[in-house]
Design an enzyme around this catalytic site. Structure first.
Site, PDB file in Angstrom:
ATOM      1  N   THR A 120       2.264  16.254   1.648  1.00 35.18           N
ATOM      2  CA  THR A 120       0.849  15.974   1.401  1.00 35.18           C
ATOM      3  C   THR A 120       0.012  17.247   1.395  1.00 35.18           C
ATOM      4  N   GLY A 159       3.381  16.659  10.157  1.00 35.70           N
ATOM      5  CA  GLY A 159       3.545  16.587  11.602  1.00 35.70           C
ATOM      6  C   GLY A 159       4.355  17.770  12.092  1.00 35.70           C
ATOM      7  N   GLU A 403       3.547   7.632   4.996  1.00 36.82           N
ATOM      8  CA  GLU A 403       4.758   7.212   4.273  1.00 36.82           C
ATOM      9  C   GLU A 403       4.401   6.323   3.093  1.00 36.82           C
TER      10      GLU A 403
HETATM   11  C1  LIG Z   1      14.465   9.775  10.200  1.00 34.74           C
HETATM   12  C2  LIG Z   1      14.112   8.526  10.882  1.00 34.74           C
HETATM   13  C3  LIG Z   1      12.591   8.370  11.038  1.00 34.74           C
HETATM   14  C4  LIG Z   1      12.316   7.330  12.054  1.00 34.74           C
HETATM   15  C5  LIG Z   1      10.850   6.989  12.059  1.00 34.74           C
HETATM   16  C6  LIG Z   1      10.067   8.147  12.583  1.00 34.74           C
HETATM   17  C7  LIG Z   1       8.618   7.742  12.513  1.00 34.74           C
HETATM   18  C8  LIG Z   1       7.782   8.848  13.048  1.00 34.74           C
HETATM   19  C9  LIG Z   1       6.379   8.375  13.202  1.00 34.74           C
HETATM   20  C10 LIG Z   1       5.667   8.387  11.879  1.00 34.74           C
HETATM   21  C11 LIG Z   1       5.193   9.782  11.513  1.00 34.74           C
HETATM   22  C12 LIG Z   1       4.493   9.749  10.185  1.00 34.74           C
HETATM   23  C13 LIG Z   1       5.192  10.661   9.243  1.00 34.74           C
HETATM   24  C14 LIG Z   1       4.536  10.556   7.896  1.00 34.74           C
HETATM   25  C15 LIG Z   1       5.031  11.240   6.856  1.00 34.74           C
HETATM   26  C16 LIG Z   1       4.403  11.109   5.549  1.00 34.74           C
HETATM   27  O1  LIG Z   1       3.401  10.455   5.348  1.00 34.74           O
HETATM   28  S1  LIG Z   1       5.249  11.914   4.331  1.00 34.74           S
HETATM   29  C17 LIG Z   1       4.260  11.720   2.891  1.00 34.74           C
HETATM   30  C18 LIG Z   1       4.290  10.292   2.374  1.00 34.74           C
HETATM   31  N1  LIG Z   1       3.717  10.268   1.067  1.00 34.74           N
HETATM   32  C19 LIG Z   1       3.937   9.277   0.193  1.00 34.74           C
HETATM   33  O2  LIG Z   1       4.545   8.258   0.500  1.00 34.74           O
HETATM   34  C20 LIG Z   1       3.417   9.501  -1.193  1.00 34.74           C
HETATM   35  C21 LIG Z   1       3.231   8.189  -1.934  1.00 34.74           C
HETATM   36  N2  LIG Z   1       3.287   8.394  -3.380  1.00 34.74           N
HETATM   37  C22 LIG Z   1       4.470   8.213  -4.072  1.00 34.74           C
HETATM   38  O3  LIG Z   1       5.508   7.885  -3.537  1.00 34.74           O
HETATM   39  C23 LIG Z   1       4.407   8.404  -5.572  1.00 34.74           C
HETATM   40  O4  LIG Z   1       3.323   9.254  -5.915  1.00 34.74           O
HETATM   41  C24 LIG Z   1       4.221   7.042  -6.306  1.00 34.74           C
HETATM   42  C25 LIG Z   1       3.019   6.313  -5.783  1.00 34.74           C
HETATM   43  C26 LIG Z   1       5.468   6.230  -6.113  1.00 34.74           C
HETATM   44  C27 LIG Z   1       3.986   7.305  -7.764  1.00 34.74           C
HETATM   45  O5  LIG Z   1       4.953   8.195  -8.154  1.00 34.74           O
HETATM   46  P1  LIG Z   1       4.941   8.760  -9.647  1.00 34.74           P
HETATM   47  O6  LIG Z   1       5.786   9.959  -9.688  1.00 34.74           O
HETATM   48  O7  LIG Z   1       3.543   8.896 -10.099  1.00 34.74           O
HETATM   49  O8  LIG Z   1       5.710   7.635 -10.399  1.00 34.74           O
HETATM   50  P2  LIG Z   1       5.148   6.364 -11.203  1.00 34.74           P
HETATM   51  O9  LIG Z   1       4.639   6.817 -12.532  1.00 34.74           O
HETATM   52  O10 LIG Z   1       4.278   5.484 -10.390  1.00 34.74           O
HETATM   53  O11 LIG Z   1       6.534   5.599 -11.406  1.00 34.74           O
HETATM   54  C28 LIG Z   1       7.494   6.177 -12.286  1.00 34.74           C
HETATM   55  C29 LIG Z   1       8.813   5.538 -11.987  1.00 34.74           C
HETATM   56  O12 LIG Z   1       9.344   6.100 -10.779  1.00 34.74           O
HETATM   57  C30 LIG Z   1       9.729   5.075  -9.907  1.00 34.74           C
HETATM   58  N3  LIG Z   1       9.609   5.541  -8.530  1.00 34.74           N
HETATM   59  C31 LIG Z   1       8.501   5.990  -7.912  1.00 34.74           C
HETATM   60  N4  LIG Z   1       8.778   6.332  -6.636  1.00 34.74           N
HETATM   61  C32 LIG Z   1      10.099   6.091  -6.452  1.00 34.74           C
HETATM   62  C33 LIG Z   1      10.980   6.243  -5.338  1.00 34.74           C
HETATM   63  N5  LIG Z   1      10.564   6.655  -4.146  1.00 34.74           N
HETATM   64  N6  LIG Z   1      12.265   5.903  -5.523  1.00 34.74           N
HETATM   65  C34 LIG Z   1      12.700   5.461  -6.720  1.00 34.74           C
HETATM   66  N7  LIG Z   1      11.920   5.284  -7.841  1.00 34.74           N
HETATM   67  C35 LIG Z   1      10.631   5.607  -7.673  1.00 34.74           C
HETATM   68  C36 LIG Z   1       8.775   3.971 -10.213  1.00 34.74           C
HETATM   69  O13 LIG Z   1       9.287   2.733  -9.749  1.00 34.74           O
HETATM   70  C37 LIG Z   1       8.707   4.038 -11.716  1.00 34.74           C
HETATM   71  O14 LIG Z   1       9.860   3.463 -12.225  1.00 34.74           O
HETATM   72  P3  LIG Z   1       9.774   2.676 -13.648  1.00 34.74           P
HETATM   73  O15 LIG Z   1       8.885   1.500 -13.410  1.00 34.74           O
HETATM   74  O16 LIG Z   1      11.186   2.306 -13.931  1.00 34.74           O
HETATM   75  O17 LIG Z   1       9.169   3.657 -14.618  1.00 34.74           O
HETATM   76  C1  LIG Z   2      -0.727   9.998  11.230  1.00 31.21           C
HETATM   77  C2  LIG Z   2      -0.355  10.592   9.908  1.00 31.21           C
HETATM   78  C3  LIG Z   2       0.777  11.391   9.817  1.00 31.21           C
HETATM   79  C4  LIG Z   2       1.120  11.983   8.604  1.00 31.21           C
HETATM   80  N1  LIG Z   2       2.221  12.804   8.556  1.00 31.21           N
HETATM   81  C5  LIG Z   2       2.535  13.400   7.379  1.00 31.21           C
HETATM   82  C6  LIG Z   2       3.640  14.297   7.320  1.00 31.21           C
HETATM   83  O1  LIG Z   2       4.316  14.545   8.308  1.00 31.21           O
HETATM   84  N2  LIG Z   2       3.933  14.889   6.124  1.00 31.21           N
HETATM   85  C7  LIG Z   2       3.193  14.642   4.992  1.00 31.21           C
HETATM   86  O2  LIG Z   2       3.512  15.188   3.946  1.00 31.21           O
HETATM   87  N3  LIG Z   2       2.125  13.776   5.022  1.00 31.21           N
HETATM   88  C8  LIG Z   2       1.791  13.167   6.185  1.00 31.21           C
HETATM   89  N4  LIG Z   2       0.713  12.317   6.232  1.00 31.21           N
HETATM   90  C9  LIG Z   2      -0.132  12.145   5.041  1.00 31.21           C
HETATM   91  C10 LIG Z   2       0.069  10.789   4.393  1.00 31.21           C
HETATM   92  O3  LIG Z   2       1.321  10.720   3.803  1.00 31.21           O
HETATM   93  C11 LIG Z   2      -1.053  10.574   3.359  1.00 31.21           C
HETATM   94  O4  LIG Z   2      -2.266  10.508   4.052  1.00 31.21           O
HETATM   95  C12 LIG Z   2      -0.798   9.271   2.591  1.00 31.21           C
HETATM   96  O5  LIG Z   2       0.276   9.471   1.709  1.00 31.21           O
HETATM   97  C13 LIG Z   2      -2.031   8.818   1.811  1.00 31.21           C
HETATM   98  O6  LIG Z   2      -2.420   9.794   0.877  1.00 31.21           O
HETATM   99  P1  LIG Z   2      -3.940  10.310   0.898  1.00 31.21           P
HETATM  100  O7  LIG Z   2      -4.280  10.639   2.286  1.00 31.21           O
HETATM  101  O8  LIG Z   2      -4.071  11.341  -0.177  1.00 31.21           O
HETATM  102  O9  LIG Z   2      -4.794   9.022   0.501  1.00 31.21           O
HETATM  103  P2  LIG Z   2      -5.345   8.686  -0.977  1.00 31.21           P
HETATM  104  O10 LIG Z   2      -4.242   8.547  -1.935  1.00 31.21           O
HETATM  105  O11 LIG Z   2      -6.462   9.615  -1.297  1.00 31.21           O
HETATM  106  O12 LIG Z   2      -5.890   7.190  -0.695  1.00 31.21           O
HETATM  107  C14 LIG Z   2      -7.264   6.942  -0.455  1.00 31.21           C
HETATM  108  C15 LIG Z   2      -7.616   5.614  -1.125  1.00 31.21           C
HETATM  109  O13 LIG Z   2      -7.458   5.760  -2.537  1.00 31.21           O
HETATM  110  C16 LIG Z   2      -6.684   4.677  -3.048  1.00 31.21           C
HETATM  111  N5  LIG Z   2      -5.887   5.104  -4.205  1.00 31.21           N
HETATM  112  C17 LIG Z   2      -5.283   6.307  -4.391  1.00 31.21           C
HETATM  113  N6  LIG Z   2      -4.581   6.320  -5.544  1.00 31.21           N
HETATM  114  C18 LIG Z   2      -4.757   5.095  -6.123  1.00 31.21           C
HETATM  115  C19 LIG Z   2      -4.266   4.454  -7.304  1.00 31.21           C
HETATM  116  N7  LIG Z   2      -3.463   5.098  -8.168  1.00 31.21           N
HETATM  117  N8  LIG Z   2      -4.613   3.165  -7.521  1.00 31.21           N
HETATM  118  C20 LIG Z   2      -5.403   2.491  -6.650  1.00 31.21           C
HETATM  119  N9  LIG Z   2      -5.911   3.048  -5.507  1.00 31.21           N
HETATM  120  C21 LIG Z   2      -5.584   4.324  -5.261  1.00 31.21           C
HETATM  121  C22 LIG Z   2      -5.773   4.291  -1.887  1.00 31.21           C
HETATM  122  O14 LIG Z   2      -5.312   2.931  -2.023  1.00 31.21           O
HETATM  123  C23 LIG Z   2      -6.694   4.467  -0.681  1.00 31.21           C
HETATM  124  O15 LIG Z   2      -7.442   3.283  -0.498  1.00 31.21           O
HETATM  125  C24 LIG Z   2       0.332  11.725   7.449  1.00 31.21           C
HETATM  126  C25 LIG Z   2      -0.800  10.912   7.532  1.00 31.21           C
HETATM  127  C26 LIG Z   2      -1.142  10.333   8.760  1.00 31.21           C
HETATM  128  C27 LIG Z   2      -2.362   9.468   8.834  1.00 31.21           C
END
Ligand SMILES: CCCCCCCCCCCCC/C=C/C(=O)SCCNC(=O)CCNC(=O)[C@H](O)C(C)(C)COP(=O)(O)OP(=O)(O)OC[C@H]1O[C@@H](n2cnc3c(N)ncnc32)[C@H](O)[C@@H]1OP(=O)(O)O
Ligand SMILES: Cc1cc2nc3c(=O)[nH]c(=O)nc-3n(C[C@H](O)[C@H](O)[C@H](O)COP(=O)(O)OP(=O)(O)OC[C@H]3O[C@@H](n4cnc5c(N)ncnc54)[C@H](O)[C@@H]3O)c2cc1C
Length: 642
Positions: A120, A159, A403
């Protein structure tokens, strides 16, 4: 006669992990003063716990998959540092080559480095295609040069980044000879292993106070011409060869696979356990707290004897059990697909992505709402940090965001369902989990009285009809033509698409719960109680979303009255077993860390005793200041009057 409280809690062994009293008594894992600590104190305590845990694991030969680690994680998960280190390890395990795994995993598991997951950015979290960090391949030196070229490209949130991590997996746009190949993962060292100072080209720090997660130092990271060897790009599926040739196996999205695996992994420890803890606290408190009278002249009633309190809490308890069982379903789905992926067969990856996304969104959203309901159901004492409920809530709500923000994930699920619906309508093969989409019959619910709505066949059929209709009606449009979304049409339907995705996941959860209860080989009494919970979970979902079941007349108004009657009857039935059902989760007082939820029910005494630990009750000096201030204002007032 239903089994006694002890029998139920013992018989529900599958829910209960083994207990480890030595861990419980270990002062390092104590959470006693947690509510009075500052952010910095929480972080430092978390680091001590994490280091101590690693020593114990090494001494005792415990493993992360073993019962001891699971017990500790369950008991003090909210307090252990280096959570993201586990996701760093997961990234290398699923995206790294055998050679990279052999090099990095031992270093990480022996804590010779501390890892993080840097994806992110300030400007992008959801839209990964928009990430601005770059990794340019330098063929002359066989290195990647990483940069965060502008402020919005700064990694923000990772994190363990703020102070802890020495290494991180950075997600950056890969460039070779000026051509962009999309987001790829790169291992980057950010701090010295000698003195923990930042490496050249690295700027990093803490992002500041958050709603919770004080045990994690979420940080920021800027990269300025940071060079890493070619071997540092995780290359199980995608590789840059020495001559700059790019080779990829499977979907370009395979680099998103870590998130897919964590979306399933986090459900149990980060969502279902907090939900179970909140239910335990609120239900135990609700049989201790007496308030007002049900009948004149009688003793004040236990608040769980009010129907409204039952209707607040018992559906959340049923949800906890429903999600405990759906977690097993998701784990099996993941294991099945991951076996294929390891054989480089990616055909089932779309289904795994769709459902890991949908269930992560539904389970986190419903569980967050449930914990909030448990907090509010405890009145003023629920709002006290000493109840344990505010910290459960401020932690679980983050799971709706990290996530993958929930709306985004539901739309990913919807995209898959729409494609399957169109394929099913055209008679093409679809995964078993969605074959129902081809069988939408106009039909009417056949139930004739309220008791028939306690039949799993009846209510599962109702959910199937509702889900199929929600998806079908979106799938008939031309939302997705040959893989290219008609963007305007798509955006105008996203509210209903998200609802359709949730409807599918809710239907599968009800179906899975009913099938699980059917298979329960425990005492008949237990199976009977589990069926009550399954019935309650299902009827609560219909009662709370009546419109979508009434919409096409599948359920009539009269039948909705029957459903309501059965739903309310169930509350009184389950009320009797509510306490044994939360005892079955078997949280110790220490792991609950709640003045309201302790096993002995001594709520008022505990609240008062714990309040005495507050530093403010020890700071007599503060009272002197207040007195002095009052005197000054008093004298000032006197002068003013003269
Ligand atoms: C190890 C054990 C862990 C134990 C648990 C520990 C917990 C600890 C506590 C929690 C701590 C918090 C830690 C947090 C970490 C984070 O937050 S990490 C960052 C997380 N960020 C995200 O999740 C980002 C979300 N966004 C996306 O995933 C992508 O941008 C999207 C929304 C999926 C869009 O992707 P994009 O490239 O734009 O693709 P699209 O055009 O939408 O789709 C194209 C095709 O791709 C397919 N697709 C998309 N994603 C996936 C995937 N992950 N896998 C497979 N395929 C994927 C999608 O379905 C489309 O397919 P078609 O329809 O066939 O075209
Ligand atoms: C406690 C915590 C721990 C985290 N740890 C990590 C980490 O270890 N590593 C890491 O990489 N990230 C981490 N993150 C970040 C996290 O993965 C992002 O905050 C999360 O993926 C959401 O993205 P954003 O913050 O850009 O929200 P945004 O995408 O800006 O979302 C804001 C709003 O916009 C809307 N929106 C955005 N795009 C669209 C769309 N295409 N269509 C409709 N609505 C849309 C969403 O639904 C939401 O309501 C952490 C976040 C938190 C809160």
């Amino acid at each position: 006669a239903l089994p006694s409280r002890v029998t139920i809690s013992i018989q529900l062994t599958p829910l209960r992990p083994a207990r480890f009293p030595s861990i419980e008594r270990d002062p390092v894992f104590s959470r006693e003063n947690q509510y009075f600590q500052s952010q910095n104190e929480r972080y430092e305590a978390a680091v001590r716990k994490a280091v101590h845990l690693q020593k114990k694991m090494h001494e005792m030969g415990w493993t992360e998959s073993g019962p001891e680690f699971k017990y500790i994680y369950r008991a003090v998960s909210g307090d252990i540092a280096f959570l993201l280190h586990r996701i760093f390890i997961r990234s290398i395990s699923v995206l790294g080559s055998d050679k990279q795994i052999a090099k990095w995993i031992p270093l990480a598991t022996q804590h010779k480095l501390i890892g993080s997951y840097a994806q992110t950015e300030l400007g992008h979290g959801t839209y990964l295609q928009g990430l601005e960090t770059t990794a340019v391949f330098d063929i002359t030196t066989q290195e990647f040069i990483l940069n965060t070229p502008k402020v919005s490209a700064m990694k923000w949130w990772p994190g363990d980044m703020g102070r802890s991590a020495t290494h991180t997996v950075v997600f950056a746009q890969l460039y070779i000879n000026g051509k962009c190949y999309g987001v790829h993962p790169f291992i980057v060292q950010i701090r010295s292993l000698r003195d923990h100072s930042l490496c050249p080209g690295i700027t990093a720090g803490d992002i500041g106070p958050k709603m919770n997660f004080e045990n994690v130092d979420n940080g920021y990271l800027m990269l300025q011409n940071v060079r890493v060897p070619r071997e540092n790009m995780l290359n199980k599926f995608c590789e840059v060869q020495p001559d700059g040739t790019y080779v990829r196996q499977g979907s370009q999205k395979i680099n998103y696979f870590t998130m897919t695996t964590v979306r399933i992994s986090l459900i149990s420890d980060e969502v279902i356990i907090p939900l179970m803890k909140a239910c335990t606290i609120a239900i135990r408190y609700s049989v201790v707290r007496r308030q007002s009278k049900l009948k004149p002249g009688k003793q004040e009633a236990k608040i769980l004897d009010y129907q409204t309190q039952q209707e607040k809490l018992l559906p959340q308890l049923a949800t906890a059990y429903a999600f405990h069982f759906i977690n097993d379903y998701l784990q099996e789905l993941f294991n099945r697909v991951y076996r294929e992926i390891r054989k480089k067969n990616f055909n089932t990856l779309p289904e795994l992505h769709a459902f890991s996304s949908g269930f992560k969104a539904m389970v986190t959203q419903y569980s967050t709402s449930a914990v909030q309901i448990c907090l509010q159901a405890c009145g003023g004492h629920g709002y006290s940090s000493l109840s344990g409920l505010p910290s459960l809530y401020t932690r679980i709500i983050a799971s709706c965001i990290y996530e993958g923000e929930n709306t985004i994930l539901l739309l990913q699920t919807a995209r898959f369902l729409i494609k399957c619906s169109r394929a099913a309508s055209a008679g093409q093969p679809v995964p078993p989990s969605v074959t129902y989409l081809a069988a939408v019959k106009p039909g009417k619910c056949p139930a004739k009285n309220k008791l028939e709505f306690l039949s799993p066949d009846i209510y599962t059929e109702a959910y199937q009809h509702m889900a199929a209709r929600s998806v079908q009606r979106m799938g008939n449009g031309d939302l997705i033509q040959s893989g290219v979304k008609k963007h305007d049409a798509w955006n105008q339907c996203t509210v209903q698409l998200a609802q359709a995705a949730k409807a599918h996941c809710h239907y599968i959860t009800v179906k899975n719960f009913a099938e699980t209860v059917e298979k329960l080989k425990t005492e008949a009494g237990i199976q009977k109680i589990m069926k009550h919970l399954c019935d309650l979970f299902a009827l609560h979902g219909i009662f709370s979303n009546a419109g979508v079941f009434l919409h096409d007349g599948y359920v009539s108004g009269a039948q909705m009255d029957m459903i309501t009657a059965s739903y309310l009857d169930l509350l009184a039935v389950i009320r009797k077993d509510a306490v044994p059902l939360v005892d079955a989760f078997d949280f110790t007082d220490k792991s609950l860390n709640s003045a309201l939820g302790s096993y002995d029910g001594q709520v008022y005494q505990r609240l008062y005793e714990w309040a005495q630990k507050s530093p403010t009750n020890k700071q007599v000096r503060m009272l002197d200041y207040i007195r002095a201030t009052l005197c000054i204002s008093q004298s000032t007032r006197c002068l003013l009057f003269f």
